[in-house]
Design a protein around this motif. Structure first.
Motif, PDB file in Angstrom:
ATOM      1  N   GLN A  39      38.060  36.593  43.119  1.00  0.00           N
ATOM      2  CA  GLN A  39      38.541  36.535  41.736  1.00  0.00           C
ATOM      3  C   GLN A  39      37.884  35.391  40.965  1.00  0.00           C
ATOM      4  OE1 GLN A  39      40.412  38.794  40.183  1.00  0.00           O
ATOM      5  NE2 GLN A  39      40.420  39.945  42.091  1.00  0.00           N
ATOM      6  N   LYS A  42      34.422  36.395  39.906  1.00  0.00           N
ATOM      7  CA  LYS A  42      34.464  37.303  38.755  1.00  0.00           C
ATOM      8  C   LYS A  42      34.724  36.525  37.469  1.00  0.00           C
ATOM      9  CE  LYS A  42      35.974  41.222  41.497  1.00  0.00           C
ATOM     10  NZ  LYS A  42      37.052  42.171  41.783  1.00  0.00           N
ATOM     11  N   GLN A  43      35.614  35.538  37.553  1.00  0.00           N
ATOM     12  CA  GLN A  43      35.912  34.705  36.391  1.00  0.00           C
ATOM     13  C   GLN A  43      34.679  33.912  35.959  1.00  0.00           C
ATOM     14  OE1 GLN A  43      38.563  31.268  36.965  1.00  0.00           O
ATOM     15  NE2 GLN A  43      39.972  32.318  35.565  1.00  0.00           N
ATOM     16  N   THR A  46      32.098  36.155  34.312  1.00  0.00           N
ATOM     17  CA  THR A  46      32.506  36.468  32.943  1.00  0.00           C
ATOM     18  C   THR A  46      32.181  35.307  32.006  1.00  0.00           C
ATOM     19  OG1 THR A  46      34.264  37.909  33.753  1.00  0.00           O
ATOM     20  CG2 THR A  46      34.496  37.064  31.516  1.00  0.00           C
ATOM     21  N   TRP A 108      35.365  41.710  35.961  1.00  0.00           N
ATOM     22  CA  TRP A 108      36.357  42.649  36.494  1.00  0.00           C
ATOM     23  C   TRP A 108      36.035  44.078  36.112  1.00  0.00           C
ATOM     24  CZ3 TRP A 108      37.820  37.899  34.429  1.00  0.00           C
ATOM     25  CH2 TRP A 108      38.378  37.008  35.348  1.00  0.00           C
ATOM     26  N   ARG A 110      35.720  45.294  33.179  1.00  0.00           N
ATOM     27  CA  ARG A 110      36.386  45.678  31.940  1.00  0.00           C
ATOM     28  C   ARG A 110      35.407  45.444  30.788  1.00  0.00           C
ATOM     29  NH1 ARG A 110      39.657  46.322  35.596  1.00  0.00           N
ATOM     30  NH2 ARG A 110      41.781  45.601  35.770  1.00  0.00           N
ATOM     31  N   ARG A 134      41.694  39.720  34.422  1.00  0.00           N
ATOM     32  CA  ARG A 134      41.907  40.687  35.498  1.00  0.00           C
ATOM     33  C   ARG A 134      42.843  41.822  35.094  1.00  0.00           C
ATOM     34  NH1 ARG A 134      44.646  38.379  40.801  1.00  0.00           N
ATOM     35  NH2 ARG A 134      46.210  37.961  39.232  1.00  0.00           N
ATOM     36  N   TYR A 153      44.186  34.484  36.783  1.00  0.00           N
ATOM     37  CA  TYR A 153      43.061  35.369  36.468  1.00  0.00           C
ATOM     38  C   TYR A 153      43.391  36.408  35.404  1.00  0.00           C
ATOM     39  CZ  TYR A 153      41.437  33.187  40.726  1.00  0.00           C
ATOM     40  OH  TYR A 153      41.079  32.264  41.665  1.00  0.00           O
TER      41      TYR A 153
END
Length: 170
Positions: A39, A42-43, A46, A108, A110, A134, A153
């Motif tokens: 996680q 991913k953060q 981003t 994530w 998105r 997330r 997240y």
């Protein structure tokens, strides 16, 4: 003599159960850390994508002999942000002079929320990139400028006009 010729074959049930228990304990300790590391990556991805696109937007604005809006407010209302929001419109302005490719999705998977407000001559020119984090919620509403706990997240990450408005930091 009889006992000396007896050969041990295989493992006993107790030995196998002990090995399985040890593997279970190790897995129970490592899996949560692995999930947290995934996680966090991913953060960070981003944030890096938002920073890269944001810097290319600022470079584009500088080349247009203009200046971005000052980021002095303590709250941001996404309802105030209008203007270009489609990826093709951003690509036509930024690719390939300022960035190779505009990321469509955050860490994530998105969709990023983009806004370029270039409304009129003499008006503010503003840029924003946001990720919903997330959870499945798109960025919306009013945000207070500042950091949040990096292990949350689900928090939205926002970059606008040269700096992060919402970012993970302890």
């Amino acid at each position: 003599m009889f006992f000396l010729n007896r050969r041990k074959q295989g493992f006993t049930l107790i030995e196998l159960l002990i090995v399985v228990a040890i593997i279970g304990i190790i897995a129970a300790l490592l899996v949560p850390n692995l999930i947290d590391a995934l996680q966090k990556s991913k953060q960070k991805r981003t944030m890096m994508d938002a920073r890269n696109v944001g810097n290319s937007m600022m470079a584009w604005l500088t080349d247009q002999a203009s200046a971005a809006a000052a980021g002095a407010s303590s709250t941001i209302d996404l309802g105030d942000w209008t203007g270009v929001s489609t990826i093709p419109a951003l690509r036509s302005a930024l690719v390939p002079q300022y960035i190779q490719e505009i990321p469509v999705r955050d860490g994530w998977k998105r969709t990023f929320y983009y806004r370029m407000d270039l409304s009129g001559v003499g008006k503010e020119k503003r840029f924003m990139i946001a990720s919903g984090g997330r959870d499945l919620n798109l960025p919306a509403g009013t945000y207070t400028v500042g950091s949040f706990d990096p292990t949350d997240y689900d928090q939205d990450i926002l970059w606008a006009d040269g700096f992060f408005l919402r970012w993970p930091q302890k």
